[in-house]
Design an enzyme around this catalytic site. Sequence first.
Site, PDB file in Angstrom:
ATOM      1  CB  VAL A   1      -0.945   0.245   1.107  1.00 31.49           C
ATOM      2  CG1 VAL A   1      -2.047   1.420   1.192  1.00 31.49           C
ATOM      3  CG2 VAL A   1      -1.833  -1.215   0.978  1.00 31.49           C
TER       4      VAL A   1
ATOM      5  CE1 TYR B   1       0.901   3.507   4.968  1.00 33.82           C
ATOM      6  CE2 TYR B   1       3.163   3.654   4.859  1.00 33.82           C
ATOM      7  CZ  TYR B   1       1.676   4.526   5.236  1.00 33.82           C
ATOM      8  OH  TYR B   1       1.013   5.836   5.457  1.00 33.82           O
ATOM      9  CE  LYS B   2       7.053   3.669  -4.099  1.00 32.40           C
ATOM     10  NZ  LYS B   2       6.281   3.466  -5.569  1.00 32.40           N
ATOM     11  CB  ALA B   3       6.337   6.150   3.642  1.00 29.91           C
TER      12      ALA B   3
ATOM     13  CG  LEU C   1       8.315   0.513  -5.062  1.00 33.51           C
ATOM     14  CD1 LEU C   1       9.056  -0.288  -6.137  1.00 33.51           C
ATOM     15  CD2 LEU C   1       6.947  -0.004  -4.416  1.00 33.51           C
TER      16      LEU C   1
END
Length: 294
Positions: free
Chosen positions: A160, A194-196, A252
């Site tokens: 996400v 989790y991609k922040a 990422l």
Amino acid sequence: MTDAQPFDLSVLQRASGGYAMLAVDQREAMRNMFAAHTDEPVTDQDLQDFKVAATRILTPHASAVLVDKQFAFDAVVDAGAVAPGCGLISSADHFESAHGELVGEVTVDEAVDPAVARSQGAVAMKLLVLWREDQPAGPRIEMVERFVDRARSAGLISIVEPVSRGRADGKPSDTEAGVLEAAKELGGLGFDLYKAEVPLKGQGEDDEIRRRSAQLTEAINSPWVVLSSGVPQDRFPDAVRLSMSEGADGFLAGRAVWSACIGTPDVEEALRTDAVSRLKALGELVDEQMASRA
């Protein structure tokens, strides 16, 4: 939402346990990047060709690669462009322009069938979530939960990517505060990764970036990585280092790796030299940060 144990994430990791993942899932934003360097129309084929080439050239140095269904996923699979040992991630989000933004609204992309994506070699799916302080939390939460269930139904890892945006009504808002608020709202919804956003887009004082990264670690109930959008390319390595010092596990990212290649006389040569060099250095940085925790 399905009550299940998290997946084994090693298919997305380097041997160190860190993540050095490549993104080539940008869509109209990538078209605009190309358009800035030419007077000719940028075609869908132009985007596909770049994505396939970037995947082929860069994935030997990436632990995973994220590709969009709209322009390139099928082409990347058909070309066998993903290097062995690099996990394939399918985007699962549909973008629409709104609120004066190129990507202003996001929904789950019904055209992406998780079972078909897995049969094509995907090990994970990714969903972008736009967080706005003047929009209710309920629809965002429901969308994430539905996405996680769809991914799990096919045995795919769920990633996400909440991104803080300005208010839909155009009134002033603190989008930096929204980075943490999004994590507090969505960080415990059962996804796998989790991609922040990097706090302060990597451009604040180091201590403040560390402090905000620690707050993200506290709010997110899963491993997390950073994205590179909005971070100056040459600042991104420091941003990765600072965020990892406070709990992030890698990145990422796309723009920090390949954006300087767009508009060069020989794009593939620039990918083989400049982009490979950047990605290899970032991977080594991730390994060093993971080793420092031992």
